[in-house]
Enzyme design. Structure first.
Site, PDB file in Angstrom:
ATOM      1  CB  CYS A 275      -0.924   0.001   1.213  1.00  0.00           C
ATOM      2  SG  CYS A 275      -2.150  -1.301   1.119  1.00  0.00           S
TER       3      CYS A 275
HETATM    4  N1  LIG Z   1      -2.674  -6.023   1.897  1.00  0.00           N
HETATM    5  C1  LIG Z   1      -3.081  -4.902   2.473  1.00  0.00           C
HETATM    6  O1  LIG Z   1      -2.665  -4.578   3.595  1.00  0.00           O
HETATM    7  C2  LIG Z   1      -4.089  -3.982   1.806  1.00  0.00           C
HETATM    8  C3  LIG Z   1      -4.730  -3.022   2.585  1.00  0.00           C
HETATM    9  C4  LIG Z   1      -5.667  -2.188   2.015  1.00  0.00           C
HETATM   10  C5  LIG Z   1      -5.921  -2.295   0.641  1.00  0.00           C
HETATM   11  N2  LIG Z   1      -5.266  -3.204  -0.116  1.00  0.00           N
HETATM   12  C6  LIG Z   1      -5.593  -3.263  -1.547  1.00  0.00           C
HETATM   13  O2  LIG Z   1      -6.417  -4.380  -1.801  1.00  0.00           O
HETATM   14  C7  LIG Z   1      -6.105  -4.952  -3.068  1.00  0.00           C
HETATM   15  C8  LIG Z   1      -5.733  -6.417  -2.895  1.00  0.00           C
HETATM   16  O3  LIG Z   1      -4.577  -6.505  -2.084  1.00  0.00           O
HETATM   17  P1  LIG Z   1      -4.131  -7.853  -1.358  1.00  0.00           P
HETATM   18  O4  LIG Z   1      -3.054  -7.469  -0.413  1.00  0.00           O
HETATM   19  O5  LIG Z   1      -5.313  -8.598  -0.858  1.00  0.00           O
HETATM   20  O6  LIG Z   1      -3.502  -8.646  -2.589  1.00  0.00           O
HETATM   21  P2  LIG Z   1      -3.081 -10.194  -2.623  1.00  0.00           P
HETATM   22  O7  LIG Z   1      -1.984 -10.301  -3.635  1.00  0.00           O
HETATM   23  O8  LIG Z   1      -2.857 -10.712  -1.245  1.00  0.00           O
HETATM   24  O9  LIG Z   1      -4.373 -10.919  -3.183  1.00  0.00           O
HETATM   25  C9  LIG Z   1      -4.876 -10.695  -4.460  1.00  0.00           C
HETATM   26  C10 LIG Z   1      -5.464 -12.010  -4.952  1.00  0.00           C
HETATM   27  O10 LIG Z   1      -6.055 -11.760  -6.236  1.00  0.00           O
HETATM   28  C11 LIG Z   1      -5.832 -12.888  -7.063  1.00  0.00           C
HETATM   29  N3  LIG Z   1      -6.007 -12.464  -8.444  1.00  0.00           N
HETATM   30  C12 LIG Z   1      -5.187 -11.712  -9.209  1.00  0.00           C
HETATM   31  N4  LIG Z   1      -5.750 -11.493 -10.425  1.00  0.00           N
HETATM   32  C13 LIG Z   1      -6.939 -12.116 -10.404  1.00  0.00           C
HETATM   33  C14 LIG Z   1      -7.981 -12.242 -11.350  1.00  0.00           C
HETATM   34  N5  LIG Z   1      -7.911 -11.660 -12.539  1.00  0.00           N
HETATM   35  N6  LIG Z   1      -9.051 -12.973 -11.019  1.00  0.00           N
HETATM   36  C15 LIG Z   1      -9.151 -13.571  -9.789  1.00  0.00           C
HETATM   37  N7  LIG Z   1      -8.201 -13.466  -8.853  1.00  0.00           N
HETATM   38  C16 LIG Z   1      -7.115 -12.744  -9.158  1.00  0.00           C
HETATM   39  C17 LIG Z   1      -4.437 -13.325  -6.691  1.00  0.00           C
HETATM   40  O11 LIG Z   1      -4.227 -14.681  -7.046  1.00  0.00           O
HETATM   41  C18 LIG Z   1      -4.444 -13.108  -5.175  1.00  0.00           C
HETATM   42  O12 LIG Z   1      -4.864 -14.270  -4.468  1.00  0.00           O
HETATM   43  C19 LIG Z   1      -4.991  -4.080  -3.649  1.00  0.00           C
HETATM   44  O13 LIG Z   1      -5.547  -3.097  -4.472  1.00  0.00           O
HETATM   45  C20 LIG Z   1      -4.382  -3.437  -2.427  1.00  0.00           C
HETATM   46  O14 LIG Z   1      -3.778  -2.194  -2.721  1.00  0.00           O
HETATM   47  C21 LIG Z   1      -4.370  -4.080   0.444  1.00  0.00           C
END
Ligand SMILES: NC(=O)c1ccc[n+]([C@@H]2O[C@H](COP(=O)([O-])OP(=O)(O)OC[C@H]3O[C@@H](n4cnc5c(N)ncnc54)[C@H](O)[C@@H]3O)[C@@H](O)[C@H]2O)c1
Length: 452
Positions: A275
């Site tokens: 992030c």
């Molecule tokens: N991790 C954090 O602390 C956090 C906090 C707030 C917001 N976010 C935001 O949330 C979003 C997700 O982050 P995250 O940390 O959960 O990511 P992550 O990488 O942990 O998880 C994303 C998941 O999406 C899957 N994926 C990717 N492309 C795909 C598709 N086309 N169809 C289906 N599945 C698909 C991946 O396999 C993965 O399991 C991002 O935009 C991030 O900026 C993350």
């Protein structure tokens, strides 16, 4: 055709609505579990077969989600997962939680959102609610998601409902988790907002409606830019304190006692995670499209991005007191995850510090109870490296230990007793010790001649 808002509202209220979450990562899996706990049937969709299999085996792979919860919800049929987007045909609601990284050029990489929306569009049907949660630049929901979904012939706000709601998960935080962090929601139309509020209101304690998707998108970027800029400020202060022989940690602790008008941020080896190092650049990219030059974001990025270089200089200073060069020294990195007590390596400054030390000829090892291996593709050293033991009796063999991540389980007393020199970038070691060199603090061995 105009679909009935009441119909979906009733289905949500009665928990008959079938909910779906695309992307079962740090954000998506906790959300799917909360929806299932609230009484919905929740289906996770992810391209990663391993994650889908684990959910269907009743197991969690995210530290903040208990396997017992996944197992219980899967056993009662509330929670399942699939790699097949065809399931969208059966869903009433779908939340998109896929990654939003930066390209090498620091431009937004929208490919994950585009691919998820393509998958949904194939099975989009009248009456559905689609909510984007991935952090992204203001305008994404209206400019990217809406046209892709409307290419099906269905119209947002009329035939289906579309909203944006930023995720605010804080991995490893035992107090604030998905269900008790207020959820900001903005819809394309008031009906879209109302339905998104209704869905989240069933699983999350406080909902904060805003007037549009753009406002909701900007809220998240303000929050993360605020952190990036304030961390940049305190990192710059640490560099100043280093020159002025003042302990920045003591300064922050004392400033923190002011009961108003101040919020403590801490210096460190650089930004990490999915992030803070990334999201502000989504905003600056979009601002530049409008001819606006966002200076705070660029400056904070510059200062924060330089911190790993400062840490390596500090390692050089510390070794210098022992008449040793970085070249050829055995250097142990304590902690590689981007923050304390989690297993996430994404954008971790440890990877930069390791790469810079490797480039200067150091033999780099690392210890981290949460990260058993760093793959060659994850750092510029280019070779796979396995975690080593850093318990008492295994420390003296290193010329220097560099604390990058202050995991609670590390034995800091053993480090003080056995390490020749320690560079502490997190103030993990309290008090003054002749072998400890702290980031942003007077050098313990300032003026001290080398031991010969
Ligand atoms: N991790 C954090 O602390 C956090 C906090 C707030 C917001 N976010 C935001 O949330 C979003 C997700 O982050 P995250 O940390 O959960 O990511 P992550 O990488 O942990 O998880 C994303 C998941 O999406 C899957 N994926 C990717 N492309 C795909 C598709 N086309 N169809 C289906 N599945 C698909 C991946 O396999 C993965 O399991 C991002 O935009 C991030 O900026 C993350």
């Amino acid at each position: 055709m105009t679909v009935s808002v009441e119909n979906l509202r009733d289905r949500i209220r009665s928990r008959k609505a079938r909910t779906g979450v695309v992307g079962l990562g740090y954000v998506g899996l906790p959300l799917a579990v909360e929806l299932a706990k609230a009484g919905f049937h929740a289906t996770g969709i992810d391209l990663d077969e391993r994650k889908v299999q684990l959910i269907n085996d009743g197991r969690s792979y995210i530290p903040d989600v208990a396997s017992a919860d996944v197992q219980a919800l899967h056993a009662t049929g509330q929670l399942d997962a699939t790699t097949d987007f065809a399931v969208v045909r059966e869903l009433d609601t779908v939340n998109i939680c896929v990654p939003t990284p930066l390209r090498k050029t620091k431009d937004p990489d929208m490919s994950y959102i585009v691919s998820a929306v393509e998958g949904i569009a194939k099975s989009l049907h009248p009456g559905m609610l689609v909510i984007l949660e991935s952090t992204t630049y203001p305008g994404t929901t209206e400019e990217v998601v809406q046209p892709m979904l409307e290419a099906t012939g269905l119209k947002a706000g009329v035939d289906f409902f579309l909203a944006f709601s930023p995720e605010r998960v804080d991995p490893g935080n035992p107090t604030f988790q998905t269900h008790n962090v207020p959820k900001v929601v903005g819809g394309i139309t008031p009906a879209c907002s109302d339905l998104a509020k209704e869905l989240y209101g069933s699983a999350i304690e406080t909902i904060v409606p805003v007037s549009s998707t753009r406002v909701a998108e900007m809220v998240k970027l303000l929050e993360n830019t605020f952190r990036a800029v304030n961390i940049g400020l305190v990192n710059e202060l640490a560099l100043m304190c280093d020159r002025m022989n003042i302990d920045v940690w003591e300064v922050v602790e004392a400033a923190k006692t002011k009961p108003f008008g101040y919020m403590a941020f801490y210096p460190g080896p650089g930004l990490g995670g999915h992030c803070i190092p990334i999201d502000p650049f989504y905003l600056s990219w979009k601002a530049r499209q409008t001819g606006f030059d966002p200076r705070f974001i660029e400056l904070a990025g510059h200062i924060n991005g330089g911190m790993p270089h400062y840490v390596v200089d500090k390692v050089g200073d510390a070794l210098n007191t022992r008449r040793k060069p970085i070249n050829g020294s055995n250097i142990l990195i304590a902690g590689v995850a981007y923050k304390r007590d989690i297993d996430d390596l994404r954008e971790s400054p440890a990877l930069d510090v390791m790469g810079l030390l490797d480039k200067r000829g150091a033999r780099v090892s690392y210890a981290d109870p949460y990260v058993p291996e760093v793959h060659g593709r994850e750092w510029t050293g280019g070779y796979d490296i396995k975690a080593v033991d850093m318990t008492r009796g295994h420390i003296a063999q290193y010329d220097a230990v560099v604390i990058i991540t202050d995991h609670k389980s590390f034995d800091y007393r053993a480090l003080i007793d056995e390490a020749d020199v320690i560079v502490d970038t997190r103030n993990a070691i309290k008090g003054s010790h002749p072998n400890v060199f702290k980031l942003g603090a007077p050098r313990a061995a300032e003026g001290q001649k080398a031991v010969v």
